[in-house]
Design an enzyme around this catalytic site. Structure first.
Site, short mmCIF file in Angstrom:
data_model
loop_
_atom_site.label_atom_id
_atom_site.label_comp_id
_atom_site.label_asym_id
_atom_site.label_seq_id
_atom_site.Cartn_x
_atom_site.Cartn_y
_atom_site.Cartn_z
N LYS A 1 11.64 21.95 -79.47
CA LYS A 1 10.60 21.82 -80.48
C LYS A 1 10.96 20.72 -81.48
CE LYS A 1 9.05 26.67 -80.37
NZ LYS A 1 8.80 27.88 -81.17
N GLY B 1 6.52 27.76 -77.66
CA GLY B 1 6.88 27.60 -76.27
C GLY B 1 5.69 27.80 -75.35
N ASP C 1 5.92 28.80 -85.64
CA ASP C 1 6.00 29.43 -84.33
C ASP C 1 4.89 30.48 -84.24
OD1 ASP C 1 7.20 30.38 -81.82
OD2 ASP C 1 7.89 32.08 -83.02
N ILE C 2 4.61 30.95 -83.02
CA ILE C 2 3.53 31.94 -82.86
C ILE C 2 4.08 33.36 -82.81
CG2 ILE C 2 1.69 32.77 -81.34
CD1 ILE C 2 1.08 29.91 -80.61
#
Length: 258
Positions: free
Chosen positions: A184, A44, A9-10
């Site tokens: 995801k 996202g 994830d970021i």
């Protein structure tokens, strides 16, 4: 170790609380690639909101829009836009409550209102400005995710009204709107199918509610120390806070780094 597939994830995972990429995380990604592992991003965000990060890390595989637009080594392998009838109905319903929307297409995003403080507050956490105004942007165009701006007391009404959509809260003022079943995890499944990995070879790191399905789906899941308890319960492992070299510690915890 045989090559593994690792998804990051970021926000709150790769990037720290100040939206910066720690040098330790960047170095760790490089080591993983040098060791032959397949490294990808699962976020996202739309692709245009993490282009610079991909370039810095030299990563060309990603799951974006929470699984609705998947790219493997620079090639689009999966698209799952929102249904246009559903978007029309959602827009009409949200307008009744003066809840603004941001429509996210493959190239850019547009808001259906010229300005709204909730959009401003939420969007700036991603390091971007308030989107331009175009209330008709969703018409006859593929939209992979929509941001709905409302508070918790209105959340149930949307879930009851739209059984063909998923609503995932990511901010006190905003929810991601996805096709029903979209996540995801569904995007990661496309990678597994394409590359022939088994779940036991797949790792995922995340920190927020939109990461839960992903963490439950893969064989080896790591929640960041800054994640809510609900996210931590969905993961096999829990690492330190992102600001405390959590990413590197997590990679060491699962044996991907020594």
């Amino acid at each position: 170790m045989k090559p593994q597939m690792i998804f990051f994830d970021i926000d709150g995972t790769l990037l720290d609380h100040n939206k910066q990429l720690p040098s330790s995380a960047k170095q760790a990604i490089q080591v993983l690639k040098e060791n032959g592992h397949e490294v990808a991003i699962a976020t996202g965000r739309p692709p245009y909101l993490f282009r610079e990060l991909r370039e810095e890390l030299e990563i060309d595989s990603f799951v974006s829009f929470n699984g609705q637009y998947v790219v493997l080594r620079g090639e689009v392998i999966y698209k799952n836009p929102l249904g246009r009838k559903s978007l029309h109905a959602l827009t009409k319903f949200a307008n009744q409550y003066n809840h603004p929307l941001v429509y996210m297409g493959p190239e850019t995003m547009k808001a259906n209102t010229a300005y709204h403080p909730h959009i401003e507050e939420c969007i700036t956490t991603l390091g971007v400005e308030h989107p331009n105004h175009d209330p008709y942007y969703f018409i006859d165009r593929d939209i992979y995710q929509t941001l709905l701006f409302c508070t918790n007391e209105h959340e149930a009404a949307y879930g009851e009204k739209f059984g063909d959509l998923n609503f995932i809260r990511w901010h006190q003022f905003s929810m991601d709107v996805l096709p029903f079943g979209g996540s995801k995890a569904q995007g990661i499944a496309r990678f597994i199918e394409k590359l022939g990995y088994v779940k036991e070879q797949v790792y995922a790191f995340g920190d927020n509610l939109n990461d839960i399905e992903m963490l439950q789906f893969v064989g080896n899941s790591v929640a960041m120390g800054n994640a809510p308890d609900l996210v931590k319960k969905a993961a096999k492992y829990v690492t330190k806070d992102v600001d405390d070299n959590g990413l590197v510690h997590g990679l060491e915890l699962v044996g991907l780094l020594k």
